[in-house]
Design an enzyme around this catalytic site. Structure first.
Site, mmCIF file in Angstrom:
data_model
loop_
_atom_site.group_PDB
_atom_site.id
_atom_site.type_symbol
_atom_site.label_atom_id
_atom_site.label_comp_id
_atom_site.label_asym_id
_atom_site.label_seq_id
_atom_site.Cartn_x
_atom_site.Cartn_y
_atom_site.Cartn_z
ATOM 1 N N ASP A 24 -5.385 17.824 -4.232
ATOM 2 C CA ASP A 24 -6.415 18.577 -4.949
ATOM 3 C C ASP A 24 -7.116 17.734 -6.010
ATOM 4 O O ASP A 24 -8.330 17.826 -6.185
ATOM 5 C CB ASP A 24 -5.820 19.828 -5.599
ATOM 6 C CG ASP A 24 -5.615 20.963 -4.609
ATOM 7 O OD1 ASP A 24 -6.205 20.904 -3.503
ATOM 8 O OD2 ASP A 24 -4.862 21.908 -4.921
ATOM 9 N N THR B 50 1.647 17.953 -2.118
ATOM 10 C CA THR B 50 1.975 18.560 -0.828
ATOM 11 C C THR B 50 2.928 17.708 -0.013
ATOM 12 O O THR B 50 3.795 18.236 0.701
ATOM 13 C CB THR B 50 0.673 18.804 -0.024
ATOM 14 O OG1 THR B 50 -0.142 19.737 -0.727
ATOM 15 C CG2 THR B 50 0.969 19.350 1.366
ATOM 16 N N GLN C 283 -25.925 16.189 -9.241
ATOM 17 C CA GLN C 283 -25.172 17.196 -8.494
ATOM 18 C C GLN C 283 -25.167 16.909 -6.992
ATOM 19 O O GLN C 283 -24.304 17.417 -6.276
ATOM 20 C CB GLN C 283 -25.786 18.579 -8.716
ATOM 21 C CG GLN C 283 -25.702 19.102 -10.119
ATOM 22 C CD GLN C 283 -26.332 20.483 -10.254
ATOM 23 O OE1 GLN C 283 -26.592 21.147 -9.261
ATOM 24 N NE2 GLN C 283 -26.584 20.912 -11.488
ATOM 25 N N CYS C 284 -26.111 16.134 -6.517
ATOM 26 C CA CYS C 284 -26.235 15.889 -5.082
ATOM 27 C C CYS C 284 -25.082 15.027 -4.581
ATOM 28 O O CYS C 284 -24.768 14.000 -5.187
ATOM 29 C CB CYS C 284 -27.563 15.209 -4.779
ATOM 30 S SG CYS C 284 -29.002 16.164 -5.269
ATOM 31 N N THR D 293 -14.326 11.159 -2.912
ATOM 32 C CA THR D 293 -14.371 12.579 -3.217
ATOM 33 C C THR D 293 -13.622 13.328 -2.129
ATOM 34 O O THR D 293 -13.648 12.935 -0.971
ATOM 35 C CB THR D 293 -15.835 13.074 -3.279
ATOM 36 O OG1 THR D 293 -16.513 12.407 -4.348
ATOM 37 C CG2 THR D 293 -15.914 14.573 -3.513
#
Length: 329
Positions: free
Chosen positions: A95, A16, A265-266, A164
């Site tokens: 992304d 971007t 997953q947490c 993240t």
């Protein structure tokens, strides 16, 4: 050629930050070096000496893949080994920035200079863009960094193998979430993991567990030829342990050489198999705990280890150890 006391490589991949508006929306564009130098001059920015290298064609980071990671690592290795730079600023789309930062953290183990990634949520030149603040802030931060891979975004320095992306619109889009990181550290980096070690692409997969997942679905994925699987478990590493067919599928995959690793997953979780019986039963299939590693870190680390040609036992050994701060504080 004698270089200045500090000289930075700016490695542009697209994203971007350098996009321009086309018929179908924002599109990766070349020519970003001239825009950088013009903006630096107009702002009177006092920056370290820098030079520019562009990976062609520039891409939207949604198209990022393992070959792009290898090309980035090779370009950085070439410039550093030639003695042309004391630090590297990698311009990247947001992304998949966290994935690339994690992969490079393991591909560039032992690199003697710092690598810093940045990008922007809005293109340079648009109203209220964060591009120049991120870019020039990163260039000013590089001189005080130790070797390793980090990310600079919205005024924050973040560990390359811990962050993240949390938002798709907010300028403050990245964070290092608190996760228990207490894994054992590697006493040293093996020569097989050094940044000079050649790597090759490898078939990997990421699979979240979910209520109703079927052994046949997991089997189909494993039959596609993957050599490594990141299994996103519930909580502290649990799953449908009463599904004997699923457990048998995982066990058989490991027995034929597939490396199986487990993450939580947490968003702030970690894997600790022994807390619940369901976790212990999953672990018995041969899953290697990723501790508090993120999905991005687990995937990048698995790629770097398998891509180096290590066998299953070697990959499982090194995956279980902290190599650069990805699983230990």
């Amino acid at each position: 050629m004698t270089r200045p006391a500090q000289c930075l490589l700016v490695l542009y991949t697209g994203g971007t930050i350098g996009m321009q508006l086309g018929d179908q929306g924002l599109t990766p564009a070349t020519g970003f070096e001239a825009r950088m130098r013009d903006r630096q001059a107009r702002d009177g920015q006092r920056l370290p000496s820098w030079y520019f290298r562009e990976l062609l064609p520039p891409i939207d980071s949604a198209s990022m893949n393992q070959r792009n990671w290898l090309e980035m690592a090779a370009s950085i290795r070439e410039e550093v080994d030639a003695g042309r730079c004391d630090g590297v600023l990698l311009l990247h789309g947001t992304d998949t920035l966290a994935y690339s930062a994690a992969a490079l953290s393991f591909l560039l183990l032992g690199l003697p200079v710092p690598v810093l990634l940045t990008g922007s949520m809005r293109p340079a030149g648009t109203p209220d863009s964060d591009a120049w603040a991120n870019l020039f802030g990163a260039m000013q931060a590089l001189h005080r960094l130790e070797p390793g891979v980090q990310v600079y975004f919205h005024g924050k320095l973040m560990h390359g193998a811990r962050l993240t992306k949390l938002g798709a619109a907010e300028l403050d889009a990245f964070a290092v979430l608190p996760r228990p990181r207490t894994g054992p550290r590697a006493p040293a980096i093996a020569p097989a993991l050094d940044y000079h070690q050649p790597r090759r692409p490898v078939s990997l997969a990421v699979l979240p567990l979910y209520p109703g997942i079927q052994a046949a679905q997991v089997q189909a994925l494993l039959d596609s030829g993957v050599r490594g699987l990141v299994l996103e478990c519930y909580g502290s590493g649990t799953g449908p342990a009463d599904d004997t067919a699923l457990l048998a599928t995982l066990t058989a995959a490991r027995q034929r050489g597939v490396v199986l690793v487990a993450i939580s997953q947490c968003p702030q979780g970690h894997v600790e198999f022994g807390i619940y019986a369901a976790g212990s039963q999953l672990a018995a299939t041969g899953l290697v705990s990723a501790g508090g590693m993120t999905r991005e870190a687990a995937l990048g680390k698995l790629f770097a280890l398998l891509g180096a040609g290590l066998d299953q036992a070697q990959v499982e050994h090194w995956f279980a150890l902290d190599l650069c701060g990805e699983r230990a504080d």
